[in-house]
Design an enzyme around this catalytic site. Structure first.
Site, PDB file in Angstrom:
ATOM      1  N   GLU A   1      76.587 -54.102   2.804  1.00 35.26           N
ATOM      2  CA  GLU A   1      77.370 -54.245   1.570  1.00 35.26           C
ATOM      3  C   GLU A   1      77.712 -52.887   0.966  1.00 35.26           C
ATOM      4  O   GLU A   1      76.858 -51.996   0.974  1.00 35.26           O
ATOM      5  CB  GLU A   1      76.563 -55.076   0.555  1.00 35.26           C
ATOM      6  CG  GLU A   1      76.394 -56.501   1.025  1.00 35.26           C
ATOM      7  CD  GLU A   1      75.615 -57.388   0.051  1.00 35.26           C
ATOM      8  OE1 GLU A   1      75.453 -57.001  -1.121  1.00 35.26           O
ATOM      9  OE2 GLU A   1      75.186 -58.458   0.472  1.00 35.26           O
TER      10      GLU A   1
ATOM     11  N   HIS B   1      78.582 -61.406  -2.962  1.00 36.06           N
ATOM     12  CA  HIS B   1      77.204 -61.399  -3.495  1.00 36.06           C
ATOM     13  C   HIS B   1      77.171 -61.875  -4.953  1.00 36.06           C
ATOM     14  O   HIS B   1      76.688 -61.170  -5.848  1.00 36.06           O
ATOM     15  CB  HIS B   1      76.588 -60.002  -3.358  1.00 36.06           C
ATOM     16  CG  HIS B   1      75.083 -60.039  -3.298  1.00 36.06           C
ATOM     17  ND1 HIS B   1      74.329 -59.176  -2.548  1.00 36.06           N
ATOM     18  CD2 HIS B   1      74.179 -60.856  -3.921  1.00 36.06           C
ATOM     19  CE1 HIS B   1      73.042 -59.441  -2.705  1.00 36.06           C
ATOM     20  NE2 HIS B   1      72.929 -60.465  -3.543  1.00 36.06           N
TER      21      HIS B   1
ATOM     22  N   ARG C   1      69.817 -62.282   2.025  1.00 33.48           N
ATOM     23  CA  ARG C   1      70.147 -60.871   2.277  1.00 33.48           C
ATOM     24  C   ARG C   1      70.907 -60.807   3.595  1.00 33.48           C
ATOM     25  O   ARG C   1      70.533 -61.466   4.579  1.00 33.48           O
ATOM     26  CB  ARG C   1      68.883 -60.017   2.366  1.00 33.48           C
ATOM     27  CG  ARG C   1      68.217 -59.724   1.038  1.00 33.48           C
ATOM     28  CD  ARG C   1      69.053 -58.783   0.151  1.00 33.48           C
ATOM     29  NE  ARG C   1      68.415 -58.490  -1.122  1.00 33.48           N
ATOM     30  CZ  ARG C   1      68.604 -59.160  -2.260  1.00 33.48           C
ATOM     31  NH1 ARG C   1      69.440 -60.187  -2.293  1.00 33.48           N
ATOM     32  NH2 ARG C   1      67.988 -58.789  -3.372  1.00 33.48           N
TER      33      ARG C   1
ATOM     34  N   ARG D   1      61.292 -70.719  -4.208  1.00 30.29           N
ATOM     35  CA  ARG D   1      61.926 -71.338  -5.379  1.00 30.29           C
ATOM     36  C   ARG D   1      63.366 -71.744  -5.095  1.00 30.29           C
ATOM     37  O   ARG D   1      63.780 -72.871  -5.391  1.00 30.29           O
ATOM     38  CB  ARG D   1      61.898 -70.363  -6.559  1.00 30.29           C
ATOM     39  CG  ARG D   1      60.530 -70.221  -7.190  1.00 30.29           C
ATOM     40  CD  ARG D   1      60.580 -69.165  -8.264  1.00 30.29           C
ATOM     41  NE  ARG D   1      60.547 -67.862  -7.637  1.00 30.29           N
ATOM     42  CZ  ARG D   1      59.564 -66.970  -7.802  1.00 30.29           C
ATOM     43  NH1 ARG D   1      58.565 -67.250  -8.610  1.00 30.29           N
ATOM     44  NH2 ARG D   1      59.582 -65.810  -7.198  1.00 30.29           N
TER      45      ARG D   1
HETATM   46  C1  DGY Z   1      68.773 -61.271  -6.051  1.00 35.60           C
HETATM   47  O1  DGY Z   1      68.401 -61.607  -7.181  1.00 35.60           O
HETATM   48  O2  DGY Z   1      67.983 -60.896  -5.185  1.00 35.60           O
HETATM   49  C2  DGY Z   1      70.227 -61.361  -5.785  1.00 35.60           C
HETATM   50  O3  DGY Z   1      70.572 -60.997  -4.543  1.00 35.60           O
HETATM   51  C3  DGY Z   1      71.031 -60.706  -6.879  1.00 35.60           C
HETATM   52  O4  DGY Z   1      71.144 -61.678  -7.839  1.00 35.60           O
END
Ligand code: DGY
Length: 329
Positions: free
Chosen positions: A269, A287, A240, A159
């Site tokens: 993180e 993030h 990530r 998406r």
């Molecule tokens: C997610 O939704 O996986 C993001 O890293 C946090 O919004």
């Protein structure tokens, strides 16, 4: 009978949580913005019927043991759920939900913001303009890279990858993509071309990562992968942190074997590699890919609705292991 307790591990936008209150649950939201310490987490989940977790909360057997047999659903306030052992939850009949769709556009905007900021050296330009030392327009000052017309490589055409591809179209960017399987919709919608990861790295002027973190994608972008990229290329990561070997990235950026990087996520993180903090050819964000008021409220709403759905005996579209849970009934 006491009402079911819903433990929320950090402060979330309250406007999104109305469904929990309307359903009469005992909503126990930890009054803090920082990650929940493990001991506090294990104590907090004890006796809960539902827990709303964040990506910093590890949901594993220890967590499930601490929660006890009354736990019915864990809702992760994120689309990514690499912090949740879904199989362990399924084994115990605990539903797992996440927050897909509602953060797609915000995250794609953020990826594009990072790309533009790195390519056009917005950070250095801001520093110069705000310094009081700018001596005026210069033909050779802060020359960047063109985004328009350059080739974008998208790793992970789900998406969010698809939403980034749509934005790229407006910038006349040819789009290459690599994915576990072909995505005919993205190919039809934006003319994206399916290629191997190696082809993508070699041909792209910018590479944007949108794959989930799995054992297969850990350090997908390592020293060898970076060597395949153009020295003029830009790496964007809003997925990530561990998809990228940060030490290898720092090495390449400081040796100018890569033009720049825009990073919203990091390997450890909230620790940011000290090498990254020193570089000027990076734009770093804490993030914040999904960090808009509307998106974060919508994420809270999805968590609340899934919780109400499951606790009232049903399910919800964003429950990831609905089939596994149903097969236990
Ligand atoms: C997610 O939704 O996986 C993001 O890293 C946090 O919004």
């Amino acid at each position: 009978m006491p009402s079911a307790r819903v433990f929320i591990t950090r402060r979330l936008p309250v406007a999104g949580l109305a469904a929990l209150h309307d359903a009469g649950f005992d909503v126990d939201m930890r009054a803090a913005d920082d990650a929940c310490p493990r001991d506090e987490l294990l104590a907090g989940v004890n006796g809960a019927a539902a827990v709303v977790t964040l990506l910093s909360d590890r949901v594993d057997d220890e967590f499930l043991d601490a929660a006890g047999t009354g736990l019915r659903i864990v809702t992760n306030y994120a689309v990514g759920y690499d912090n949740v052992d879904v199989e362990a939850c399924s084994r115990r009949g605990v539903a797992v939900a996440n927050t897909p769709d509602v953060l797609t556009e915000a995250t794609a905007d953020h990826a594009f913001a990072l790309l533009l900021a790195v390519a056009r050296r917005v950070r250095e330009g801001h520093a110069l303009a705000a310094s009081g030392n700018w001596r005026g327009w210069q033909p050779l000052q802060l020359l960047g890279r063109d985004v328009s017309g350059s080739t974008l490589g998208i790793v992970g055409m789900g998406r969010i990858g698809g939403a980034v591809a749509r934005r790229a179209r407006a910038f006349d960017m040819p789009v290459l993509y690599h994915n576990r399987r072909r995505n005919p919709d993205a190919e039809a919608a934006v003319g994206a071309r399916f290629v191997t990861l190696d082809e993508l790295l070699v041909e792209s002027d910018a590479v944007s990562l949108h794959a989930p973190l799995t054992p297969e994608t850990h350090h997908l972008i390592d020293a060898a992968a970076i060597t395949r990229m153009k020295p003029s290329a830009i790496l964007i990561n809003t997925s990530r942190g561990p998809l990228v070997d940060e030490a290898a990235l720092v090495d390449a950026l400081s040796g100018r074997r890569l033009w720049g990087a825009g990073l919203d996520v990091f390997e450890q993180e909230p620790v940011v590699h000290p090498g990254l903090r020193e570089l000027t050819n990076v734009v770093l964000a804490p993030h914040t890919g999904s960090a808009t008021e509307r998106t974060r409220t919508a994420m809270a709403r999805l968590c609340a609705e899934a919780t109400v759905g499951v606790l009232s005996g049903g399910s919800a579209a964003n429950v990831l292991n609905a089939a596994a849970i149903a097969s236990r009934r």
